[in-house]
Scaffold this motif. Structure first.
Motif, short mmCIF file in Angstrom:
data_model
loop_
_atom_site.label_atom_id
_atom_site.label_comp_id
_atom_site.label_asym_id
_atom_site.label_seq_id
_atom_site.Cartn_x
_atom_site.Cartn_y
_atom_site.Cartn_z
N HIS A 125 41.97 39.27 45.56
CA HIS A 125 43.04 39.94 45.80
C HIS A 125 43.05 41.09 44.98
O HIS A 125 42.14 41.08 44.05
CB HIS A 125 44.58 39.17 45.45
N TYR A 126 44.02 42.16 45.00
CA TYR A 126 44.32 43.08 44.16
C TYR A 126 45.83 43.56 43.97
O TYR A 126 46.47 42.74 44.53
CB TYR A 126 43.48 44.51 44.86
N SER A 144 40.43 54.02 32.21
CA SER A 144 39.95 53.14 32.72
C SER A 144 39.96 51.88 31.77
O SER A 144 39.98 52.21 30.44
CB SER A 144 38.30 53.08 32.95
N GLY A 145 39.84 50.66 32.12
CA GLY A 145 39.89 49.25 31.45
C GLY A 145 40.21 48.08 32.01
O GLY A 145 39.90 48.15 33.36
N PHE A 146 41.00 47.21 31.67
CA PHE A 146 41.25 45.89 32.05
C PHE A 146 42.66 45.63 32.01
O PHE A 146 43.11 45.76 31.33
CB PHE A 146 40.12 44.87 31.83
N ILE A 185 40.91 48.58 36.05
CA ILE A 185 41.82 49.31 36.50
C ILE A 185 41.33 50.93 36.03
O ILE A 185 40.88 50.91 34.98
CB ILE A 185 43.24 49.15 35.49
N SER A 186 41.58 52.00 36.91
CA SER A 186 40.68 53.23 36.36
C SER A 186 41.28 54.22 37.59
O SER A 186 42.02 53.69 38.61
CB SER A 186 39.47 53.03 36.45
N THR A 193 44.15 48.04 41.54
CA THR A 193 43.35 47.42 40.60
C THR A 193 41.86 47.02 41.66
O THR A 193 41.98 46.97 42.61
CB THR A 193 43.67 46.06 40.16
N GLY A 194 40.94 46.66 40.62
CA GLY A 194 39.66 46.13 41.47
C GLY A 194 39.99 44.64 41.67
O GLY A 194 41.13 44.23 41.45
N ARG A 195 39.16 44.19 42.38
CA ARG A 195 39.20 42.69 42.88
C ARG A 195 39.41 41.97 41.69
O ARG A 195 38.72 42.25 40.48
CB ARG A 195 37.88 42.48 43.83
#
Length: 129
Positions: free
Chosen positions: A101-102, A55-57, A40-41, A125-127
């Motif tokens: 997915h995202y 940014s992070g997860f 996530i960013s 989000t990223g994949r």
């Protein structure tokens, strides 16, 4: 129709001042469920003469079943302060062609700064990993 599930119950840090728990599903209808996270960013809105980056997860969530993710990341230090970006994503959105997915996410940061304010943020989000 009942679907048997198993999982881990843990204290949720996203509940503010209330005591709450979340369930991390480990099996769905007798089948093991793996977990995954997303990157996530992004940049916040420009307010009070500045913006912030973050940014992070996301927190882990089960794979292969309907789910959302929680997130809690810190912004960059700008204008002598930071904010926190906290919330939950929307449901999973499949990537065409079986590419995973995202999730979409949006909200407002915490309120901070010499002039108290928050910033809006929004993104995808990223994949899944």
């Amino acid at each position: 129709m009942e679907i048997p599930i198993t999982g881990l119950l843990y204290h949720s840090m996203d509940s503010g001042s209330e005591h709450a728990h979340s369930l991390l599903i480990t099996s769905w209808d007798g089948r093991p469920v793996s977990v995954h996270v997303h990157a996530i960013s992004g940049d916040t809105s420009y307010d009070v003469g500045h913006y912030h980056r973050y940014s992070g997860f996301t927190d882990p969530a089960p794979s292969g079943v309907p789910h959302i993710h929680y997130y809690n990341v810190e912004t960059s230090f700008n204008d002598q302060h930071i904010h926190y970006v906290r919330g939950q994503t929307g449901p999973a959105i499949p990537i065409p062609g079986g590419g995973g997915h995202y999730h979409e996410f949006e909200g407002f940061t915490t309120i901070n700064g010499k002039i108290p304010h928050s910033h809006r943020y929004k993104g995808n989000t990223g994949r899944d990993r």
